[in-house]
Design a protein around this motif. Structure first.
Motif, PDB file in Angstrom:
ATOM      1  N   ASP A   1      69.609  42.040  -0.911  1.00 42.80           N
ATOM      2  CA  ASP A   1      69.304  42.818   0.291  1.00 42.80           C
ATOM      3  C   ASP A   1      68.517  44.081  -0.056  1.00 42.80           C
ATOM      4  O   ASP A   1      67.552  44.436   0.623  1.00 42.80           O
ATOM      5  CB  ASP A   1      70.645  43.206   0.936  1.00 42.80           C
ATOM      6  CG  ASP A   1      70.539  43.412   2.431  1.00 42.80           C
ATOM      7  OD1 ASP A   1      69.576  42.900   3.030  1.00 42.80           O
ATOM      8  OD2 ASP A   1      71.425  44.071   3.000  1.00 42.80           O
TER       9      ASP A   1
ATOM     10  N   PRO B   1      69.989  48.433   3.507  1.00 43.85           N
ATOM     11  CA  PRO B   1      69.302  48.806   2.261  1.00 43.85           C
ATOM     12  C   PRO B   1      68.556  50.131   2.316  1.00 43.85           C
ATOM     13  O   PRO B   1      68.310  50.733   1.267  1.00 43.85           O
ATOM     14  CB  PRO B   1      68.307  47.657   2.055  1.00 43.85           C
ATOM     15  CG  PRO B   1      68.145  47.002   3.376  1.00 43.85           C
ATOM     16  CD  PRO B   1      69.380  47.276   4.176  1.00 43.85           C
TER      17      PRO B   1
ATOM     18  N   VAL C   1      74.203  47.135  -9.129  1.00 45.13           N
ATOM     19  CA  VAL C   1      75.250  46.428  -8.389  1.00 45.13           C
ATOM     20  C   VAL C   1      76.170  45.812  -9.438  1.00 45.13           C
ATOM     21  O   VAL C   1      75.705  45.093 -10.326  1.00 45.13           O
ATOM     22  CB  VAL C   1      74.652  45.340  -7.471  1.00 45.13           C
ATOM     23  CG1 VAL C   1      75.754  44.589  -6.738  1.00 45.13           C
ATOM     24  CG2 VAL C   1      73.657  45.952  -6.485  1.00 45.13           C
TER      25      VAL C   1
ATOM     26  N   TYR D   1      77.976  43.706   6.342  1.00 43.33           N
ATOM     27  CA  TYR D   1      76.704  44.436   6.255  1.00 43.33           C
ATOM     28  C   TYR D   1      75.727  43.798   7.230  1.00 43.33           C
ATOM     29  O   TYR D   1      75.952  42.690   7.726  1.00 43.33           O
ATOM     30  CB  TYR D   1      76.152  44.425   4.816  1.00 43.33           C
ATOM     31  CG  TYR D   1      76.539  43.211   4.001  1.00 43.33           C
ATOM     32  CD1 TYR D   1      77.734  43.200   3.283  1.00 43.33           C
ATOM     33  CD2 TYR D   1      75.733  42.078   3.972  1.00 43.33           C
ATOM     34  CE1 TYR D   1      78.102  42.086   2.538  1.00 43.33           C
ATOM     35  CE2 TYR D   1      76.102  40.971   3.235  1.00 43.33           C
ATOM     36  CZ  TYR D   1      77.285  40.971   2.528  1.00 43.33           C
ATOM     37  OH  TYR D   1      77.665  39.857   1.815  1.00 43.33           O
TER      38      TYR D   1
ATOM     39  N   SER E   1      79.521  38.920  -2.574  1.00 48.47           N
ATOM     40  CA  SER E   1      79.083  40.229  -2.058  1.00 48.47           C
ATOM     41  C   SER E   1      77.956  40.778  -2.926  1.00 48.47           C
ATOM     42  O   SER E   1      76.935  41.247  -2.416  1.00 48.47           O
ATOM     43  CB  SER E   1      80.235  41.243  -2.060  1.00 48.47           C
ATOM     44  OG  SER E   1      81.264  40.846  -1.208  1.00 48.47           O
TER      45      SER E   1
ATOM     46  N   ILE F   1      76.644  50.338  -6.648  1.00 42.23           N
ATOM     47  CA  ILE F   1      77.404  49.668  -5.590  1.00 42.23           C
ATOM     48  C   ILE F   1      78.341  48.695  -6.307  1.00 42.23           C
ATOM     49  O   ILE F   1      77.880  47.771  -6.985  1.00 42.23           O
ATOM     50  CB  ILE F   1      76.481  48.899  -4.621  1.00 42.23           C
ATOM     51  CG1 ILE F   1      75.444  49.854  -4.008  1.00 42.23           C
ATOM     52  CG2 ILE F   1      77.314  48.223  -3.525  1.00 42.23           C
ATOM     53  CD1 ILE F   1      74.392  49.170  -3.138  1.00 42.23           C
TER      54      ILE F   1
ATOM     55  N   ALA G   1      80.523  45.725  -6.296  1.00 43.80           N
ATOM     56  CA  ALA G   1      80.911  44.551  -5.505  1.00 43.80           C
ATOM     57  C   ALA G   1      81.993  43.826  -6.307  1.00 43.80           C
ATOM     58  O   ALA G   1      81.848  42.669  -6.699  1.00 43.80           O
ATOM     59  CB  ALA G   1      79.697  43.665  -5.262  1.00 43.80           C
TER      60      ALA G   1
ATOM     61  N   ASP H   1      74.581  38.968  -2.531  1.00 42.11           N
ATOM     62  CA  ASP H   1      74.005  39.290  -1.211  1.00 42.11           C
ATOM     63  C   ASP H   1      73.407  40.692  -1.215  1.00 42.11           C
ATOM     64  O   ASP H   1      72.284  40.913  -0.772  1.00 42.11           O
ATOM     65  CB  ASP H   1      75.109  39.270  -0.130  1.00 42.11           C
ATOM     66  CG  ASP H   1      75.198  37.938   0.608  1.00 42.11           C
ATOM     67  OD1 ASP H   1      74.447  37.010   0.245  1.00 42.11           O
ATOM     68  OD2 ASP H   1      76.026  37.835   1.540  1.00 42.11           O
ATOM     69  N   ILE H   2      74.183  41.650  -1.723  1.00 43.64           N
ATOM     70  CA  ILE H   2      73.758  43.053  -1.629  1.00 43.64           C
ATOM     71  C   ILE H   2      72.563  43.314  -2.554  1.00 43.64           C
ATOM     72  O   ILE H   2      71.596  43.976  -2.155  1.00 43.64           O
ATOM     73  CB  ILE H   2      74.949  43.995  -1.927  1.00 43.64           C
ATOM     74  CG1 ILE H   2      75.974  43.877  -0.794  1.00 43.64           C
ATOM     75  CG2 ILE H   2      74.480  45.443  -2.087  1.00 43.64           C
ATOM     76  CD1 ILE H   2      77.301  44.578  -1.047  1.00 43.64           C
TER      77      ILE H   2
ATOM     78  N   TYR I   1      79.056  49.224   2.117  1.00 44.31           N
ATOM     79  CA  TYR I   1      77.609  48.958   2.192  1.00 44.31           C
ATOM     80  C   TYR I   1      77.249  48.361   3.555  1.00 44.31           C
ATOM     81  O   TYR I   1      77.920  47.470   4.045  1.00 44.31           O
ATOM     82  CB  TYR I   1      77.186  47.985   1.072  1.00 44.31           C
ATOM     83  CG  TYR I   1      75.747  47.561   1.235  1.00 44.31           C
ATOM     84  CD1 TYR I   1      74.712  48.421   0.887  1.00 44.31           C
ATOM     85  CD2 TYR I   1      75.427  46.328   1.811  1.00 44.31           C
ATOM     86  CE1 TYR I   1      73.385  48.065   1.086  1.00 44.31           C
ATOM     87  CE2 TYR I   1      74.104  45.955   2.013  1.00 44.31           C
ATOM     88  CZ  TYR I   1      73.087  46.830   1.648  1.00 44.31           C
ATOM     89  OH  TYR I   1      71.784  46.474   1.864  1.00 44.31           O
ATOM     90  N   ARG I   2      76.148  48.862   4.166  1.00 46.64           N
ATOM     91  CA  ARG I   2      75.694  48.319   5.452  1.00 46.64           C
ATOM     92  C   ARG I   2      74.224  47.892   5.417  1.00 46.64           C
ATOM     93  O   ARG I   2      73.902  46.783   5.803  1.00 46.64           O
ATOM     94  CB  ARG I   2      75.875  49.361   6.580  1.00 46.64           C
ATOM     95  CG  ARG I   2      77.332  49.718   6.878  1.00 46.64           C
ATOM     96  CD  ARG I   2      78.077  48.552   7.557  1.00 46.64           C
ATOM     97  NE  ARG I   2      79.476  48.853   7.783  1.00 46.64           N
ATOM     98  CZ  ARG I   2      80.462  48.620   6.908  1.00 46.64           C
ATOM     99  NH1 ARG I   2      80.198  48.057   5.746  1.00 46.64           N
ATOM    100  NH2 ARG I   2      81.714  48.925   7.184  1.00 46.64           N
TER     101      ARG I   2
ATOM    102  N   ALA J   1      81.243  47.872  -2.221  1.00 45.52           N
ATOM    103  CA  ALA J   1      80.566  46.961  -1.288  1.00 45.52           C
ATOM    104  C   ALA J   1      81.161  47.044   0.124  1.00 45.52           C
ATOM    105  O   ALA J   1      80.462  46.808   1.113  1.00 45.52           O
ATOM    106  CB  ALA J   1      80.667  45.524  -1.812  1.00 45.52           C
TER     107      ALA J   1
END
Ligand SMILES: Cc1cc2nc3c(=O)[nH]c(=O)nc-3n(C[C@H](O)[C@H](O)[C@H](O)COP(=O)(O)OP(=O)(O)OC[C@H]3O[C@@H](n4cnc5c(N)ncnc54)[C@H](O)[C@@H]3O)c2cc1C
Ligand SMILES: NC(=O)c1ccc[n+]([C@@H]2O[C@H](COP(=O)([O-])OP(=O)(O)OC[C@H]3O[C@@H](n4cnc5c(N)ncnc54)[C@H](OP(=O)(O)O)[C@@H]3O)[C@@H](O)[C@H]2O)c1
Length: 448
Positions: free
Chosen positions: A189, A166, A176, A54, A182, A306, A308, A185-186, A163-164, A160
């Motif tokens: 983010d 936000p 999430v 991402y 992951s 999402i 993960a 982090d996401i 995912y790239r 995840a």
């Protein structure tokens, strides 16, 4: 006599360092790479379609301990470089060790079959080649493991891996699932743009600070986690250090682990929870449409999930006979050698609980070269199978039963096992041992 020729599948970290060591040992190599560049998962939007990177991805192991031991990062590198820097670093590595000219890009391998005392490797376009040996280095983080709970969810859903950035989540209520590296982090983010971000953890989790006393946590833990300490003592030390910086996991809505776990650390996650940008949730009980019910009885309306929830290993180019997979486990001697097919090797199919996967792959690659050149004689197939069973029996006693831990490695124990094989064969020192290093000049090759 003709030099032996190895086919290597994948030009990520594993494939690149394997090529380097096999070339250094005097073998010919050809690397087959599905995408059009080297670097594997560190290449953002890699045209192989396999990278989960991402936009905000940075390494989570400090640069100093992540680099190949004899190919350090540039001096001006940040403590935790991002994916662009990592991809540049890997391109420079390929240049420095003259690997590029051995790579065939846009060449997806679709079959590897034993043929005489070697192997036939076939590409998607039907072209095929014979090799004396094959090294599989295709990575194990490109096939999403989807959570079954999402079957009844009617909102937006991605894993995840897809995912790239936000921005698409602006103003939404997002869940999430999974507090692995992951997931943390996401969640961190997206949480500054969402209406609400929830992070669901079904298992206990220890989220360590990324920095301790102003330096990477690995430097502090490295000083106190002496190699002979049993894992319970290490976990206790990690829990206590985390408590100094973050308090208890319970105070943020998680549960403190009592078992060995894969190390999680994050520089901002706990602050986001304190600022109510992220809300911790327990396991999902059930989902009806957009209503997500959690096991503590709470319910939230969710626009997007999402997951993960980790990755599956997939080796679709191997047959049932040649695949070393048994469920999520890889039945390989030292996690590298196929006991029934001499000449079929695997690099990179592990996760280390602390330390760097990248550096460990380099050690695996060097081991492959040592076996291929006869510097290490392997036990017979039965001996290898027995060692594999013992390894997994040990692992089952050490780690939780979730598929997440199927490839987990204890780096200290693993290095001892590799070292024992070298020692049994004449005490050859590993080149990658820190005191044997001859550092290469820091990389500076500006590849675009
Ligand atoms: C998000 C994320 C962050 C991570 N962060 C860290 C970190 O901070 N530190 C660390 O040490 N480790 C980290 N890891 C672990 C990671 O495993 C390594 O960093 C490493 O880069 C993986 O390298 P690899 O070569 O095994 O796999 P990959 O990088 O996935 O490379 C495999 C290559 O094989 C190619 N390929 C696959 N199938 C075929 C086929 N059939 N034919 C031809 N080519 C094929 C792919 O296109 C790809 O280029 C992270 C992992 C993830 C998912
Ligand atoms: N910045 C970085 O460097 C970075 C970033 C991302 C990933 N990585 C690395 O990449 C690898 C993969 O990491 P990952 O986080 O993608 O996967 P992971 O480590 O496998 O973590 C998956 C998480 O999802 C949970 N989970 C799985 N299935 C679930 C379900 N059905 N319901 C609820 N929770 C579920 C797991 O919980 P259980 O424990 O209960 O199974 C775990 O917490 C790791 O080696 C990681 O360190 C590094």
């Amino acid at each position: 006599m003709q030099r032996k020729h190895f086919g290597i599948i994948g030009a990520g970290v594993g494939g690149l360092c394997t090529a380097r060591h096999l070339l250094a040992a005097g073998f010919d190599v050809t690397i087959f790479e599905a995408g059009s560049t080297v670097g594997g998962l560190w290449v953002y939007n890699n045209d192989s379609g396999r990278s989960p990177a991402y936009r905000s991805l940075r390494i989570n192991s400090e640069a100093k301990v992540t680099s190949f031991v004899d190919f350090p990062f540039r001096d001006d590198i940040p403590l935790y470089p991002g994916h662009e820097e990592m991809a540049r670093y890997l391109r420079s590595y390929a240049d420095r060790f003259d690997v590029y000219r051995h790579v065939r890009f846009r060449s997806e391998v679709t079959a590897v079959e034993p043929e005489g005392d070697g192997f036939r490797l076939t590409l998607r376009d039907g072209e095929s080649f014979r090799f004396d040996g094959v090294v599989v280095a295709t990575g194990h983080q490109s096939i999403p493991r989807h959570p079954p709970e999402i079957a009844n969810f009617t909102g937006d859903y991605i894993h995840a891996h897809a995912y790239r950035v936000p921005e698409p989540y602006a103003g939404q209520r997002v869940l999430v699932i999974g507090p692995g590296n992951s997931g943390v982090d996401i969640a961190s983010d997206i949480c500054t743009v969402t209406d609400k971000t929830y992070l669901a953890a079904r298992s206990p989790v220890l989220i360590m600070p990324r920095l301790m006393f102003g330096v990477p946590n690995s430097r502090v833990l490295g000083k106190i986690e002496l190699p002979f300490l049993p894992w319970r003592a290490r976990l206790w030390l990690r829990t206590m250090m985390t408590r100094i910086f973050h308090g208890t996991m319970e105070s943020w809505g998680f549960r403190t682990p009592r078992t060995r776990t894969h190390a999680i650390s994050h520089p901002t996650l706990i602050s986001h929870i304190a600022w109510e940008r992220i809300m911790a949730k327990p396991a999902i009980d059930r989902i009806d449409g957009r209503s997500v019910h959690f096991v503590d009885g709470s319910e939230e309306q969710i626009d997007a999930i999402i997951a993960a929830t980790g990755y599956e290993t997939d080796l679709p180019f191997l047959s049932e006979a040649t695949s070393p997979m048994q469920g999520p486990k890889m039945m390989l001697y030292n996690r590298i050698v196929h006991p029934d097919y001499p000449g079929l090797y695997f690099v990179g199919y592990f996760d280390v609980t602390g330390g760097s996967n990248i550096r460990m792959m380099d050690e695996q690659a060097e081991y492959v070269a040592a076996v291929a050149s006869g510097a290490i004689a392997l036990p017979d197939p039965e001996g290898m199978k027995q060692a594999i069973e013992e390894d997994y029996a040990w692992q089952a006693r050490q780690f939780p039963g979730s598929p997440r831990y199927a490839l987990e490695l204890d780096p200290v124990r693993y290095r001892k096992r590799l070292a024992a094989d070298y020692a049994r064969n004449g005490g050859r020192q590993r080149r990658t041992a820190p005191d044997q290093t001859t550092p290469a000049p820091p990389y500076a090759v500006p590849h675009s």
